[in-house]
Design a protein around this motif. Structure first.
Motif, PDB file in Angstrom:
ATOM      1  N   VAL A   1     -26.471 -44.902 -28.775  1.00  0.00           N
ATOM      2  CA  VAL A   1     -25.580 -43.842 -28.275  1.00  0.00           C
ATOM      3  C   VAL A   1     -25.942 -42.540 -28.995  1.00  0.00           C
ATOM      4  CG1 VAL A   1     -23.200 -43.066 -28.003  1.00  0.00           C
ATOM      5  CG2 VAL A   1     -23.756 -45.499 -27.797  1.00  0.00           C
ATOM      6  N   LYS A   2     -26.112 -41.474 -28.239  1.00  0.00           N
ATOM      7  CA  LYS A   2     -26.599 -40.230 -28.814  1.00  0.00           C
ATOM      8  C   LYS A   2     -25.458 -39.366 -29.358  1.00  0.00           C
ATOM      9  CE  LYS A   2     -30.619 -41.580 -27.788  1.00  0.00           C
ATOM     10  NZ  LYS A   2     -31.387 -42.243 -28.865  1.00  0.00           N
ATOM     11  N   TYR A   3     -25.837 -38.585 -30.388  1.00  0.00           N
ATOM     12  CA  TYR A   3     -24.913 -37.666 -31.062  1.00  0.00           C
ATOM     13  C   TYR A   3     -23.663 -38.410 -31.543  1.00  0.00           C
ATOM     14  CZ  TYR A   3     -27.831 -34.135 -28.727  1.00  0.00           C
ATOM     15  OH  TYR A   3     -28.889 -33.372 -28.272  1.00  0.00           O
ATOM     16  N   ASP A   4     -23.892 -39.597 -32.066  1.00  0.00           N
ATOM     17  CA  ASP A   4     -22.820 -40.490 -32.532  1.00  0.00           C
ATOM     18  C   ASP A   4     -22.840 -40.492 -34.054  1.00  0.00           C
ATOM     19  OD1 ASP A   4     -20.815 -42.365 -32.560  1.00  0.00           O
ATOM     20  OD2 ASP A   4     -22.104 -44.059 -32.055  1.00  0.00           O
ATOM     21  N   CYS A   5     -22.284 -39.454 -34.653  1.00  0.00           N
ATOM     22  CA  CYS A   5     -22.439 -39.195 -36.088  1.00  0.00           C
ATOM     23  C   CYS A   5     -22.064 -40.391 -36.965  1.00  0.00           C
ATOM     24  CB  CYS A   5     -21.633 -37.968 -36.489  1.00  0.00           C
ATOM     25  SG  CYS A   5     -22.247 -36.436 -35.753  1.00  0.00           S
ATOM     26  N   GLU A   6     -20.930 -40.989 -36.725  1.00  0.00           N
ATOM     27  CA  GLU A   6     -20.498 -42.128 -37.537  1.00  0.00           C
ATOM     28  C   GLU A   6     -20.784 -43.454 -36.850  1.00  0.00           C
ATOM     29  OE1 GLU A   6     -16.430 -41.542 -38.590  1.00  0.00           O
ATOM     30  OE2 GLU A   6     -16.870 -39.794 -39.849  1.00  0.00           O
ATOM     31  N   GLU A   7     -21.519 -43.396 -35.754  1.00  0.00           N
ATOM     32  CA  GLU A   7     -21.991 -44.581 -35.031  1.00  0.00           C
ATOM     33  C   GLU A   7     -20.854 -45.441 -34.488  1.00  0.00           C
ATOM     34  OE1 GLU A   7     -24.515 -46.224 -38.058  1.00  0.00           O
ATOM     35  OE2 GLU A   7     -26.105 -44.762 -37.689  1.00  0.00           O
ATOM     36  N   LYS A   8     -19.685 -44.845 -34.306  1.00  0.00           N
ATOM     37  CA  LYS A   8     -18.546 -45.619 -33.817  1.00  0.00           C
ATOM     38  C   LYS A   8     -18.753 -46.089 -32.384  1.00  0.00           C
ATOM     39  CE  LYS A   8     -15.106 -43.454 -36.857  1.00  0.00           C
ATOM     40  NZ  LYS A   8     -13.878 -42.603 -36.924  1.00  0.00           N
ATOM     41  N   GLU A   9     -19.300 -45.208 -31.545  1.00  0.00           N
ATOM     42  CA  GLU A   9     -19.529 -45.597 -30.154  1.00  0.00           C
ATOM     43  C   GLU A   9     -20.669 -46.601 -30.045  1.00  0.00           C
ATOM     44  OE1 GLU A   9     -17.649 -44.959 -27.563  1.00  0.00           O
ATOM     45  OE2 GLU A   9     -16.295 -43.877 -28.910  1.00  0.00           O
ATOM     46  N   THR A  10     -21.655 -46.477 -30.919  1.00  0.00           N
ATOM     47  CA  THR A  10     -22.755 -47.452 -30.934  1.00  0.00           C
ATOM     48  C   THR A  10     -22.240 -48.819 -31.349  1.00  0.00           C
ATOM     49  OG1 THR A  10     -24.294 -45.667 -31.491  1.00  0.00           O
ATOM     50  CG2 THR A  10     -25.059 -47.931 -31.823  1.00  0.00           C
ATOM     51  N   ILE A  11     -21.342 -48.849 -32.310  1.00  0.00           N
ATOM     52  CA  ILE A  11     -20.728 -50.121 -32.721  1.00  0.00           C
ATOM     53  C   ILE A  11     -19.975 -50.744 -31.556  1.00  0.00           C
ATOM     54  CG2 ILE A  11     -18.942 -51.158 -34.185  1.00  0.00           C
ATOM     55  CD1 ILE A  11     -19.766 -49.099 -36.347  1.00  0.00           C
ATOM     56  N   LYS A  12     -19.183 -49.939 -30.858  1.00  0.00           N
ATOM     57  CA  LYS A  12     -18.435 -50.463 -29.702  1.00  0.00           C
ATOM     58  C   LYS A  12     -19.382 -50.989 -28.621  1.00  0.00           C
ATOM     59  CE  LYS A  12     -14.483 -47.299 -30.211  1.00  0.00           C
ATOM     60  NZ  LYS A  12     -13.776 -46.153 -29.569  1.00  0.00           N
ATOM     61  N   LEU A  13     -20.469 -50.263 -28.412  1.00  0.00           N
ATOM     62  CA  LEU A  13     -21.435 -50.675 -27.399  1.00  0.00           C
ATOM     63  C   LEU A  13     -22.042 -52.028 -27.749  1.00  0.00           C
ATOM     64  CD1 LEU A  13     -23.182 -50.035 -24.887  1.00  0.00           C
ATOM     65  CD2 LEU A  13     -24.781 -48.890 -26.435  1.00  0.00           C
ATOM     66  N   TRP A  14     -22.438 -52.195 -29.010  1.00  0.00           N
ATOM     67  CA  TRP A  14     -23.028 -53.468 -29.420  1.00  0.00           C
ATOM     68  C   TRP A  14     -21.990 -54.588 -29.430  1.00  0.00           C
ATOM     69  CZ3 TRP A  14     -27.605 -55.052 -28.893  1.00  0.00           C
ATOM     70  CH2 TRP A  14     -28.691 -54.205 -29.039  1.00  0.00           C
TER      71      TRP A  14
END
Length: 518
Positions: free
Chosen positions: A216-229
């Motif tokens: 997920v792009k521009y995801d500073c604290e990677e919260k959306e990337t965590i949700k995606l995974w």
């Protein structure tokens, strides 16, 4: 979700396939070569083999630029060769884990070629493209590639266009910044899951996900990337509950919360790994502030810089999965760089007495050296020196290949270590590794779930591992200095070098270590 049932008491061996063993004489390692060396890997005590990418690729970045996710690159063999390798591994109670490049492809990938077309189609939004060649976003965009009026985002090299999983906080004034739940972004997720499902049908038991944090792009604290995974890992494990997911995240509390079973502590985010094995010449500028490596004879490091972060991550991930401290990876200078065998013995003693899942990068078990100054091969640049062919025996190409020229040069040193020579020497580094892996397998306190407490964080480092009634104390001294310590009366000494024990006193000399039952 639970971790795979076979992950208990596991150890990982990382095969860089093009450099491991060549069976057809073309100077490049292959899958049949891995199959021929299964007994060797099992003899090290490892039951998981993680292979770096093996898919069709132009190899501008050593296979991390994938053209076809569904086909083994011909230089490695065929899909059927992989199926057979997985079956042979399973016969030995071993598991094959593939490297999955989730965040990008090669420019030659059909998905990208279709997305670059002028006319809209089903792949137009499979990658991150701006609406105009004049919009270069944050500078990670490449323009002028095709007739499409737009610039594509690169994920690492220019030749690795970023797949579109969406943006954490889309700019409403930039229509190309789509939310994670956009149908086109969901299509990208489904495509990745389809690739994973494809290879599990070939017998693959899991995946190590390259740059898992980058989706997920521009995801500073990677919260959306965590949700995606969390979403994708849950969906994957619904149908493959006993498959392993390893992340390249280097931030276990995020990776394991995202649904991964294992996360490596390497060169991103946390200072843990860099504090241990940092090389002055090969420093990581992002983490340069952490100071000298702990594992050097000068004895100028600070073990607390490692264990404070490490214990914090253990506590935050308990019950979710495992942290792995590897000997190295294909992205780092080899751990043997500017170290001798005495140094490496101390490091290997440390690796196999720590919590989590140990990982051996191929060749580290014999102390293969980092080859400085090599010309870049397949986008390796400074990393090329850590990817040279495996050294099996004395003679042509160290038994790696019968070719006149190998794709990366072999170590030219007359005293280069080999498996054959070290197998004959009971006091070799290789046999010490085998001793340590056998010790770990025999004692629950030393395994991944054993409790871990640091009792002395300077030189030497002192820590204790516990499980049930079993208590094992470990003392390691990477420095050249000598120390005398008060210790509990040893009930049994398992491993000792350069240490004198007299009752409840231990004199630990330079590059000394002691592992004993309390």
């Amino acid at each position: 979700m639970s971790n795979p049932s076979w992950l208990k008491n596991a150890m990982i061996y990382n095969v860089y396939p093009q450099s491991f063993y060549d069976t057809n004489g073309d100077g490049i390692g292959d899958l049949k070569g891995v199959e021929e060396k299964l007994d060797y890997i099992q003899g090290l005590g490892c039951n998981i083999i993680w292979m770096n990418p093996i898919f069709v690729s132009p190899f501008r970045d050593a296979g991390y630029d994938v053209t076809d996710f569904y086909t083994v690159a011909p230089r490695y063999g065929t899909n059927e060769d992989l199926r057979r390798l997985c079956a042979k591994a399973k016969e030995r109670g071993m598991h094959i884990v593939l490297d999955l490049v989730a965040g990008h492809t090669s420019l030659e990938c059909e998905w990208f070629q279709r997305s670059a077309e002028y006319d809209p189609n089903e792949f137009s939004h499979r990658y991150v493209w701006t609406d105009s060649v004049g919009d270069l976003g944050d500078g990670t965009f490449i323009n002028g590639y095709s007739d499409r009026d737009g610039s594509y985002m690169k994920n690492y090299y220019y030749c690795q266009p970023a797949l579109n999983y969406g943006f954490a906080n889309p700019d409403p004034n930039k229509s190309w910044q789509r939310p994670v739940d956009d149908p086109h972004c969901i299509a990208t997720q489904e495509a990745l899951l389809d690739v994973m499902d494809h290879w599990t049908k070939h017998g693959v038991d899991g995946f190590r996900v390259d740059m898992a944090f980058s989706l997920v792009k521009y995801d500073c604290e990677e919260k959306e990337t965590i949700k995606l995974w969390q979403k994708m890992s849950a969906k994957f494990k619904e149908t493959h509950p006993d498959c392993l997911l390893i992340s390249e995240w280097s931030y276990p509390e995020r990776a394991l919360a995202a649904g991964f079973d294992v996360d490596f502590l390497i060169h991103f985010n946390l200072k843990c790994f860099t504090t241990l094995f940092r090389h002055e010449k090969g420093r990581n500028d992002r983490l340069d502030w952490v100071g000298p490596s702990y594992f050097r004879k000068e004895g100028e490091g600070d073990f607390s810089l490692f264990y404070e972060d490490f214990i914090d991550q253990l506590n935050k991930t308990k019950g979710l999965g495992y942290v792995s401290v590897p000997t190295g990876t294909h992205d780092l200078p080899r751990v043997a760089w500017e170290r001798d065998e005495e140094d490496l013995r101390v490091i290997q003693t440390f690796i196999y007495t720590m919590p989590g899942i140990p990982l051996i990068y191929y060749g580290d078990e014999i102390g293969m050296r980092y080859l400085e100054g090599l010309r870049s091969v397949e986008g390796g640049y400074r990393r090329t020196g850590a990817r040279s062919p495996m050294q099996w025996k004395a003679g042509k190409n160290f038994g790696f290949s019968t070719a006149d020229t190998t794709y990366i040069p072999c170590d030219p040193s007359p005293d280069a270590p080999t498996v054959e020579a070290q197998e004959r020497d009971p006091d070799s580094l290789l046999n010490h590794v085998k001793t340590m892996t056998a010790l770990r397998r025999a004692h629950p306190a030393l395994q991944e779930d054993g409790e871990f407490e640091v009792l002395g964080g300077s030189y030497p480092a002192v820590y204790e591992r516990r499980a049930g009634d079993e208590r094992i104390r470990v003392i390691i001294n990477p420095s050249v200095r000598e120390y005398t310590l008060d210790i509990p009366q040893p009930q049994e000494i398992y491993v000792s070098r350069n240490v004198e024990v007299n009752g409840t006193k231990a004199t630990v000399k330079g590059c000394g270590y002691l592992v004993f039952r309390v």
